[in-house]
Write an enzyme that holds these catalytic residues in place. Sequence first.
Site, PDB file in Angstrom:
ATOM      1  CG  ASN A 183      20.499 -10.407  26.183  1.00 45.58           C
ATOM      2  OD1 ASN A 183      20.419 -11.619  26.332  1.00 45.58           O
ATOM      3  ND2 ASN A 183      21.226  -9.634  26.975  1.00 45.58           N
ATOM      4  CG  ASN A 222      22.883 -13.187  28.745  1.00 47.89           C
ATOM      5  OD1 ASN A 222      23.765 -13.349  29.587  1.00 47.89           O
ATOM      6  ND2 ASN A 222      21.598 -13.290  29.030  1.00 47.89           N
ATOM      7  CB  CYS A 252      21.945 -16.013  31.839  1.00 53.30           C
ATOM      8  SG  CYS A 252      20.448 -16.525  32.718  1.00 53.30           S
ATOM      9  N   GLY A 259      23.774  -2.015  36.627  1.00 56.02           N
ATOM     10  CA  GLY A 259      23.774  -2.565  37.980  1.00 56.02           C
ATOM     11  C   GLY A 259      23.289  -1.573  39.009  1.00 56.02           C
TER      12      GLY A 259
END
Lengths: 304, 304, 244, 244
Positions: free
Chosen positions: B100, B128, B131, B244
């Site tokens: 990541n 990513n 963030c 999630g």
Amino acid sequence: MGNLNVVLSGQEIKNPLIPASGAFGYGMDFLDFWDVNEVGSFSIKGTTILPREGNPLPRIAEYEGGMLNCVGLQNPGAEAVRNEILPELRKIYHGKVFANISGFSIEDYEKCAEILDPDPSVGWLELNISCPNVHGGGMAFGTDPDNAVAVLKAVKAVSTKPVYVKCTPQAPDLTYMCQALEQAGADGLVLLNTYLGLRLDYRTGKPILSNTTGGVSGPGIFPLVLQKIYQIYPKVQIPIIGCGGVSTARDVIEMMSAGAAAVEIGTAGLIDPMSVPKILQDLPRCLEELGVSNISDLTGRAFK
Amino acid sequence: MGNLNVVLSGQEIKNPLIPASGAFGYGMDFLDFWDVNEVGSFSIKGTTILPREGNPLPRIAEYEGGMLNCVGLQNPGAEAVRNEILPELRKIYHGKVFANISGFSIEDYEKCAEILDPDPSVGWLELNISCPNVHGGGMAFGTDPDNAVAVLKAVKAVSTKPVYVKCTPQAPDLTYMCQALEQAGADGLVLLNTYLGLRLDYRTGKPILSNTTGGVSGPGIFPLVLQKIYQIYPKVQIPIIGCGGVSTARDVIEMMSAGAAAVEIGTAGLIDPMSVPKILQDLPRCLEELGVSNISDLTGRAFK
Amino acid sequence: MTSLFSLPILSQQRIAPGIYSLELSTEGPFPARPGQFVDLKIPGKMLRRPISITDITEDRLILTYRVAGEGTAILSGMKPGEVLETLGPLGQGFVLPEESSHLLMVGGGIGTPPLIYLAKEALRQGHQVTVLFGFRSPADTLFQEELKAMGVDYHFAYDSEGENVVQLMQRLGLDDLPFFACGPMPMLKALCKAGSSDGQCSLEARMGCGFGACMGCSIKTRNGMQRVCKEGPVFSKEVLLWET
Amino acid sequence: MTSLFSLPILSQQRIAPGIYSLELSTEGPFPARPGQFVDLKIPGKMLRRPISITDITEDRLILTYRVAGEGTAILSGMKPGEVLETLGPLGQGFVLPEESSHLLMVGGGIGTPPLIYLAKEALRQGHQVTVLFGFRSPADTLFQEELKAMGVDYHFAYDSEGENVVQLMQRLGLDDLPFFACGPMPMLKALCKAGSSDGQCSLEARMGCGFGACMGCSIKTRNGMQRVCKEGPVFSKEVLLWET
């Protein structure tokens, strides 16, 4: 003993807890549990110009953080609400309510406002441009600032009561939306309607709700809504009514601290019909703990 | 006994459960509880070109649906990750991981990719651009499709490994974003990073987290993320890794049914370090119940 | 009046595959009529679970439920002494005729429990009662002991034996009796088609609140939109439209 | 090794305003060293609550905590027989010197519990121990009986009497003894400034996981970023930077 009253566009209500549209019917269903006159106001079930049956069943799904619904604005139409329901409502409730109105065209909203605005029980209009469960209306107006402003202006032109706009978290740029609404004459904002969500049946893999998606409500969305209120509060002058996942007196205080002048409550009252009176009982104790005499002083405390 | 393996851009992993970046460190912290080789892959802590200390404390807040964090990409920098951490990681983990990577400029991402792409433990790059806890980077790239595409193209140009892009729910038009990324050569999507959220201290009314807002994760966001996966799946050809609020084997199956080829798990493993092995134990029983022999057949079941 | 009660569990037992009987302790008889239901708060779950009422005694509320998902699975693991927050009684019940009549109770599977309470009440009021219950197979039979003890005329139909409860009614020539029914929608639909013009059906629905506020369980009827939890769960046959 | 334990509550009692003592039943002594902590799963709460260890006996884990919010309020209402899912032991403990020495234990408020376990262990290892505890007022005093029973030299400082524990240390001329401390950050900071160069401090932090994975409790030290839950909660004085 703390003072719970708050003022929304010149009209005082005796406490900042407002049962939300769609979670309180027309007040009658809570009479078995408590005197609904304990709340300073509530928002009636979303009303459209024509009667609506709403979506087929299932309309309800559950999840760990609350629930999803796709009721889809079931209501008897604005005329029946004014002529049949509001007179009944007056027998049990002596305050003024938010008339939550929705539609599928600007004209729909306008006509609905024309019908409900003159009613003596209506204290505020709540423009629902954020219902995720109808097609070609509701949320479609709430995701495009031009449409939202057009609806608002049409309604303002035919209304004498303050007009609050209930926004959707699905708006791509909520700050811009809220500023545009303020500039177009909104008297207040209701932040926010439900988040679009989905549940699938474990066995079949297909959507549980008849309308595929539904609106997510309950404690699971609380910090998301709180952040939006905190983000919008410094950007507008008009009052914000917070709405999203409030379940306790502490939640009310937290949401007011983020910038809410008052707080709507929905899912908590469906999960436990005694939630609202419990919160009203707890709020004075909280004010005492915090050494605050007027609850309205908590609004925007995060920025003070 | 069901077959749990799934293939992500030509690389097979033995089950679809991938501990998410930021919730699994570099794998070492779970060794007291289970052999991390049980997972087919995991995503390492977000890595930047320079070492980062992250945000001050408090970095963690709680809520009824999960938690908020503003760790802010604490990491020792890409060189140290490659030279010091990945060699240690290889001693305890024999699979390939998602590297990541995050940054504050396109060049940052590019350099980071150049350093980590050649590492033999890296199977995929996870870009990513989502963030929520750093300023001027991270999510700023994930909310603007042009920026996102620019980052992706720069990274693709220096990478030999498949590049997955971890998107943010804060993107104003997520479908457009995902389609733009696919067109620009993304090998897969990770949907989604955390939702922006806020908690205020009850007593002071001020933000609990040092960075004011934080990323909301946990079961509270599950149906929101599920809806997004369901919305994007028919619009792209590349694999989607769901992320999630997954806490149970049933959640994994529901998310795959919505369109996920594999599923990342974060908060559940922080709440209960045994979550991942428990889910891995339950999955074969679920497949049996559903009469499915290959878990990969569940992907997109909602549409079949 | 509908209220919130904290009722301790007295006993709980599995009485058939996936079916549990739950006895809750009440102070005096629980104030519900046959066909009304209660909504149980399950620890760890957001929404309550609506459960029909099998019987009411001086100090007990007796419920029967099927483990259909995570909520009822949690419920089935609860132990005597644990307290269930119970909302009820909810909805409108069955309406028994004023004059003594011969009444038919037609139930299917987990729809049978409210008919036990109703049959007992009907007997108390001097009606003649015939009970027809349908189950998947003989192993799934519920309430045989209770029916025997009541001394009513009862008959079972089993899917596994190729007969459903509507066919049973027809075979016994009972299709002109006023009926009181609860069971799966296809059963109710077939029954309304084949049975007497005088019938009442208790419906099931996924509910939100259970007390009318959320309109999550509304169905279209000849009397307009009606809430299963509030105007129902019992509807007279002639208002049902069978659209959902 | 760190593990998940299901530990039944043996007893719980309020021992001072807002302060509770909790005894959990263990099979054999809980495998923790002084200064390590456990992370308790509270019913209805997502994140565990880190609690320091007051004492360990053959079959008991004794914890002391302050009701600081909703989680600890729920915990304080739990009854004997209820089971707490306990993650631990977590973190690194205090490190006692190998040679017999005179050691100072300096605690403030709800930071005092781990020093009880440490003092007992230090006595067992043959050290001389002086305990200095600071509280808001005499009513808030903790562990007087325990200290008496241990037979150590102990002294209390009270904010209400105008003396804090660092001033007490200075008044008693103990500022050159190696110290072991736990308490509020301002106390630890003042102690590190005023006390011996040889000191260890146990820190508190809001934690996510409690076992190092989330980096939610990292602080900057002279040894780089360190996790309070994993490399801590005890840090030697010289690595602390006092930036947070």
